[in-house]
Scaffold this active site. Structure first.
Site, PDB file in Angstrom:
ATOM      1  N   ALA A   1      12.124   5.029   0.009  1.00  0.00           N
ATOM      2  CA  ALA A   1      13.516   4.706  -0.282  1.00  0.00           C
ATOM      3  C   ALA A   1      14.008   3.529   0.550  1.00  0.00           C
ATOM      4  O   ALA A   1      14.818   2.729   0.079  1.00  0.00           O
ATOM      5  CB  ALA A   1      14.383   5.930  -0.031  1.00  0.00           C
TER       6      ALA A   1
ATOM      7  N   ASP B   1       7.517  17.289   9.862  1.00  0.00           N
ATOM      8  CA  ASP B   1       7.158  17.017   8.460  1.00  0.00           C
ATOM      9  C   ASP B   1       5.639  16.894   8.322  1.00  0.00           C
ATOM     10  O   ASP B   1       5.134  15.945   7.721  1.00  0.00           O
ATOM     11  CB  ASP B   1       7.853  15.746   7.975  1.00  0.00           C
ATOM     12  CG  ASP B   1       7.948  15.686   6.450  1.00  0.00           C
ATOM     13  OD1 ASP B   1       7.775  16.733   5.801  1.00  0.00           O
ATOM     14  OD2 ASP B   1       8.192  14.592   5.907  1.00  0.00           O
TER      15      ASP B   1
ATOM     16  N   ILE C   1       0.825  -1.215   0.000  1.00  0.00           N
ATOM     17  CA  ILE C   1       0.000   0.000   0.000  1.00  0.00           C
ATOM     18  C   ILE C   1       0.857   1.262   0.000  1.00  0.00           C
ATOM     19  O   ILE C   1       0.331   2.376  -0.057  1.00  0.00           O
ATOM     20  CB  ILE C   1      -0.977   0.027   1.192  1.00  0.00           C
ATOM     21  CG1 ILE C   1      -0.219  -0.085   2.520  1.00  0.00           C
ATOM     22  CG2 ILE C   1      -2.007  -1.082   1.052  1.00  0.00           C
ATOM     23  CD1 ILE C   1      -1.131   0.040   3.747  1.00  0.00           C
ATOM     24  N   GLY C   2       2.170   1.089   0.051  1.00  0.00           N
ATOM     25  CA  GLY C   2       3.056   2.250   0.017  1.00  0.00           C
ATOM     26  C   GLY C   2       4.506   1.806  -0.002  1.00  0.00           C
ATOM     27  O   GLY C   2       4.839   0.705   0.417  1.00  0.00           O
TER      28      GLY C   2
ATOM     29  N   ALA D   1      11.781   1.577   2.815  1.00  0.00           N
ATOM     30  CA  ALA D   1      10.749   0.723   3.402  1.00  0.00           C
ATOM     31  C   ALA D   1       9.607   0.477   2.425  1.00  0.00           C
ATOM     32  O   ALA D   1       9.386   1.239   1.482  1.00  0.00           O
ATOM     33  CB  ALA D   1      10.209   1.354   4.682  1.00  0.00           C
ATOM     34  N   VAL D   2       8.898  -0.614   2.676  1.00  0.00           N
ATOM     35  CA  VAL D   2       7.667  -0.937   1.958  1.00  0.00           C
ATOM     36  C   VAL D   2       6.584  -1.153   3.006  1.00  0.00           C
ATOM     37  O   VAL D   2       6.826  -1.767   4.043  1.00  0.00           O
ATOM     38  CB  VAL D   2       7.835  -2.215   1.098  1.00  0.00           C
ATOM     39  CG1 VAL D   2       6.528  -2.558   0.391  1.00  0.00           C
ATOM     40  CG2 VAL D   2       8.956  -2.030   0.087  1.00  0.00           C
ATOM     41  N   VAL D   3       5.383  -0.614   2.745  1.00  0.00           N
ATOM     42  CA  VAL D   3       4.274  -0.757   3.684  1.00  0.00           C
ATOM     43  C   VAL D   3       3.225  -1.683   3.084  1.00  0.00           C
ATOM     44  O   VAL D   3       2.812  -1.509   1.930  1.00  0.00           O
ATOM     45  CB  VAL D   3       3.632   0.601   4.024  1.00  0.00           C
ATOM     46  CG1 VAL D   3       2.517   0.424   5.046  1.00  0.00           C
ATOM     47  CG2 VAL D   3       4.687   1.574   4.550  1.00  0.00           C
TER      48      VAL D   3
END
Length: 337
Positions: free
Chosen positions: A45, A165, A41-42, A47-49
């Site tokens: 640089a 952020d 779902i995301g 990580a992958v979610v």
């Protein structure tokens, strides 16, 4: 309150999570076999979610997988991010259910926010023609989202934390209209117990970045409030005021020009904000950080005094936004095997 950076990882129980003392602690397994990865779902640089399902608790969750062997990863930053999420107990801040290692990866398990970020919501509405270029969300919806985000910032600031952020892409929402501030990858734990805290690191995203950060001056929680003001404009107009310029031009215009406002936009679909909204934005987007509203004062402003209508409208709008489903990946196939 205990600053997250003051605790070693082993002192935090990463297997239980409960919102209140009255609620029975929920046990979250720390074995990858107890989670069914549904889809991506995301990604970023480092990580992958994934959308995943916890078999033990029969709940959908999000799993952020960080590749620890990546030489560009700062392990101390990861540790601070996890500790920040674990120690936060606010309905408006994304929490961490648990975290654990799987081979050379770190899995961070969090609540699943089914509609994703508010940036995704804006993109979906634009793609379907629901809103046009230069248009964003209705003002009552923006007010509710900003109120909930300000609650999250108030909690962080009271805990001596800076987010650094804040933007639509880092604010998550689910189908029930729950709003949570996320992505603590650049969050900063401030030293000491003083409310006027100090930091000098140049971090954030230029369009949302406060002038004092660009100038590499000492900054504090008021920098988050500047970003919240830019986010309010972003949600209302569909993009931040200086989005059409490159990063260096954004910095020059922010430092040398007037503070961003509704007058910063020149588009074909102008939507007139209320006088209360204009007043709130003007009180938050002060170039002098000492003059900006704090989170508590921003919440007391008349623009955010009654946001119930906004939540109802947001829930109705979110019915048009498909839930995050996720895409298959080769990594998932390897985990299943």
């Amino acid at each position: 309150k205990v600053a997250p950076s003051s605790l070693p990882m082993e002192e935090i129980d990463t297997t239980t999570n409960a919102k209140s003392k009255d609620a029975a602690p929920i046990k979250w397994p720390t074995d990858a076999s107890h989670y069914q990865l549904i889809g991506v779902i995301g990604s970023g640089a480092y990580a992958v979610v994934y959308k995943a399902h916890c078999k033990d608790n029969n709940r959908d969750v999000a799993v952020k997988v960080l590749k620890l062997e990546n030489p560009s990863i700062n392990l101390d930053d990861i540790r601070k991010e996890v500790l920040t999420m674990r120690l936060c107990s606010s309905d408006n801040v994304l929490s961490c259910h648990c975290c654990f290692n799987v081979n050379a990866s770190l899995w961070i398990v969090t609540p699943f926010m089914s509609k994703g970020s508010l940036l995704r919501v804006l993109q979906c509405l634009r793609k379907t023609g629901r809103i046009k270029e230069g248009q964003g969300l209705d003002e009552p919806i923006v007010a509710y989202i900003i109120q909930q985000t300000a609650f999250g910032l108030q909690y962080l600031h009271d805990s001596n934390l800076l987010h650094r952020d804040v933007k639509a892409g880092n604010i998550l929402v689910d189908g029930e209209g729950n709003v949570r501030l996320a992505d603590f990858g650049v969050a900063r734990v401030v030293d000491g117990s003083h409310k006027r805290v100090h930091a000098r690191t140049f971090v954030g995203t230029p369009c949302w970045m406060a002038p004092e950060i660009m100038n590499r001056q000492t900054y504090d929680a008021s920098a988050d409030m500047w970003s919240l003001g830019i986010t309010a404009l972003e949600l209302f107009k569909g993009y931040p005021p200086l989005a059409r310029f490159d990063a260096m031009e954004v910095i020059v215009r922010t430092l040398q020009g007037d503070a961003p406002s509704f007058a910063s936009y020149s588009d074909a679909y102008p939507t007139k904000p209320s006088s209360a909204f204009v007043s709130w934005v003007g009180a938050v987007l002060k170039k002098d950080p000492k003059q900006r509203l704090s989170a508590s004062r921003a919440l007391a402003h008349r623009w955010l005094s009654n946001c119930l209508e906004g939540k109802q409208k947001l829930v109705e709008l979110l019915r048009e936004i498909p839930d995050l489903a996720g895409e298959q990946s080769t990594f998932m196939e390897g985990v299943k095997e």
